[in-house]
Design an enzyme around this catalytic site. Structure first.
Site, PDB file in Angstrom:
ATOM      1  N   LYS A 130       0.838  -1.210   0.000  1.00 28.59           N
ATOM      2  CA  LYS A 130       0.000   0.000   0.000  1.00 28.59           C
ATOM      3  C   LYS A 130       0.873   1.261   0.000  1.00 28.59           C
ATOM      4  CE  LYS A 130      -0.242  -0.696   4.953  1.00 28.59           C
ATOM      5  NZ  LYS A 130      -0.952  -1.418   6.013  1.00 28.59           N
ATOM      6  N   TYR A 149      14.715  29.704  11.171  1.00 27.18           N
ATOM      7  CA  TYR A 149      13.434  30.333  11.514  1.00 27.18           C
ATOM      8  C   TYR A 149      13.165  30.251  13.002  1.00 27.18           C
ATOM      9  CZ  TYR A 149      11.645  30.516   6.666  1.00 27.18           C
ATOM     10  OH  TYR A 149      11.429  30.789   5.357  1.00 27.18           O
TER      11      TYR A 149
HETATM   12  C1  LIG Z   1      -0.197  -2.228   6.733  1.00 28.40           C
HETATM   13  C2  LIG Z   1      -0.741  -3.508   7.165  1.00 28.40           C
HETATM   14  C3  LIG Z   1       0.082  -4.644   7.210  1.00 28.40           C
HETATM   15  C4  LIG Z   1       1.583  -4.562   7.084  1.00 28.40           C
HETATM   16  O1  LIG Z   1       2.069  -4.085   8.317  1.00 28.40           O
HETATM   17  P1  LIG Z   1       3.615  -3.832   8.633  1.00 28.40           P
HETATM   18  O2  LIG Z   1       3.618  -3.398  10.050  1.00 28.40           O
HETATM   19  O3  LIG Z   1       4.053  -2.742   7.720  1.00 28.40           O
HETATM   20  O4  LIG Z   1       4.333  -5.094   8.394  1.00 28.40           O
HETATM   21  C5  LIG Z   1      -0.524  -5.858   7.480  1.00 28.40           C
HETATM   22  N1  LIG Z   1      -1.856  -5.944   7.733  1.00 28.40           N
HETATM   23  C6  LIG Z   1      -2.664  -4.860   7.737  1.00 28.40           C
HETATM   24  C7  LIG Z   1      -4.108  -5.021   8.033  1.00 28.40           C
HETATM   25  C8  LIG Z   1      -2.137  -3.602   7.464  1.00 28.40           C
HETATM   26  O5  LIG Z   1      -2.929  -2.528   7.491  1.00 28.40           O
END
Ligand SMILES: *Cc1c(COP(=O)(O)O)cnc(C)c1O
Length: 380
Positions: free
Chosen positions: A47, A267
């Site tokens: 993702k 800043y």
């Molecule tokens: C993002 C996600 C993963 C992967 O998790 P990591 O901590 O990046 O290994 C697995 N399952 C679900 C439901 C997620 O949202």
């Protein structure tokens, strides 16, 4: 693996360079896959553009390593991925948005059904076609985001009127505290997951994210869904990171200058030179993913960069397009105008920077800038 990626401009025109090593992603997947029992499958969470590193490069490397099942968050990502991998299994973690079931069928992508309403929608589709279409069912074992409650899940799964022809292709749940293996929540979720899924022994089960894979066989079930560890991130906060680094961010030195003792930098004038300093101003800022909360003030130290093995602490506020580094103790020959310095990578772990920025390395990766030159290859 080489991936031809063409930058629109010559290298010297960029403020920085983002190097991504697809072979390291493949090696990390192979490492995690090797932790699993031979009957369990290792999938990949890709993702958010594969956690910022690039969906195309990441999935090509993962597929070549042997990965065949992929998890994305939203349907648009799934359709993009389908165009890249015609025969992979693709799950959409956010599930079934209203009115989208037809798109899932058209692109052969599978929703992770996260509520009773989604399960009912999917069942209606399956009933009208008088067959089951592949979908996962998500049961919430304690994180209270997506997923049917255990009671809803158990009732729905034994309700033939509701399900019609639906046979889930996967039952999954998600750990809330994987990054801290000693947290009692992990065991509680594991036991609840075992209990609610026990009556459905012929449906594959999935509980483990990256941390779950590293926590051991109890958490593995039939399919694991690692994300962050594939990209070199630190899945478990309390242990050293066994994964290969995948990403390096370098920023270009624009100027090196002296700051007299007592003067302030950046800043807000929140950082005072406690001694005569030399600083280097580099061309990367929060618009490039250098999270602003890693700024330094007189009260609180900020993050750092590494220059030829020398630590260069961030001085003052991180700006949109530049950062000032303390290079007082860095040899002059490493501070050439135009030279690239490592802001994140093999010697500046995103998890270490994240500690200064009150965040996690996931946020560093998914914030990686679009303004850098991109190079796919080894992190030399
Ligand atoms: C993002 C996600 C993963 C992967 O998790 P990591 O901590 O990046 O290994 C697995 N399952 C679900 C439901 C997620 O949202």
């Amino acid at each position: 693996m080489s991936l031809t990626y063409r930058n629109p401009f010559p290298s010297e025109l960029y403020g920085g360079r983002l190097t991504i090593d697809p072979d390291a992603v493949a090696a990390n997947w192979t490492f995690l896959n090797g932790k699993l029992d031979s009957k369990a499958e290792c999938a990949a969470a890709v993702k958010a553009d594969a956690y910022g590193i690039g969906l195309k490069a990441a999935t090509a490397a993962l597929y070549q390593a042997g990965c065949r099942t992929f998890f994305v968050a939203v349907p648009t990502e799934a359709i993009e991925l389908r165009a890249l991998l015609p025969d992979a299994v693709i799950y959409v973690l956010d599930g079934l948005f209203p009115g989208t079931a037809g798109h899932f069928l058209e692109h052969h992508i599978r929703p992770v059904l996260g509520s009773l309403a989604e399960l009912q929608d999917w069942a209606a589709l399956c009933k009208s076609a008088d067959r089951s279409f592949d979908a996962a069912v998500h049961v919430d074992t304690g994180i209270h985001r997506l997923g049917l409650s255990p009671a809803e899940f158990s009732a729905a799964m034994s309700d033939r009127d509701l399900l019609g022809p639906v046979v889930p292709s996967l039952i999954m749940s998600h750990l809330a505290c994987g990054s801290t293996p000693d947290h009692p929540m992990n065991r509680r979720q594991l036991e609840l997951f075992r209990e609610v899924t026990a009556p459905f022994a012929d449906v594959p089960r999935s509980l483990a994210n990256s941390a779950g894979v590293l926590m051991g066989a109890d958490y593995h079930f039939d399919l694991a869904r690692p994300g962050i560890a594939l990209y070199g991130g630190k899945a478990i906060e309390t242990a050293s990171n066994p994964m290969k680094p995948v990403v390096k961010v370098e920023a270009r030195i624009m100027i090196v200058r002296d700051v007299p003792e007592g003067d302030t930098i950046g800043y807000g004038a929140r950082q005072t030179a406690r001694r005569p300093l030399r600083n280097a101003v580099v061309a990367a800022g929060y618009a490039d993913g250098m999270i602003r909360r890693a700024s330094s003030t007189d009260e609180r130290p900020g993050g750092f960069a590494m220059i030829g093995g020398h630590k260069a602490p961030i001085l003052g506020r991180i700006s949109m397009d530049m950062i000032t580094l303390d290079v007082t103790d860095v040899p002059e020959h490493l501070l050439r105008r135009g030279a690239l310095v490592e802001m994140l990578g093999p010697t500046v772990a995103a998890a270490d920077l994240a500690a200064y920025a009150q965040t996690i390395d996931y946020e560093y990766l998914t914030s990686l800038g679009r303004r850098f030159e991109r190079v796919y290859g080894p992190l030399t």
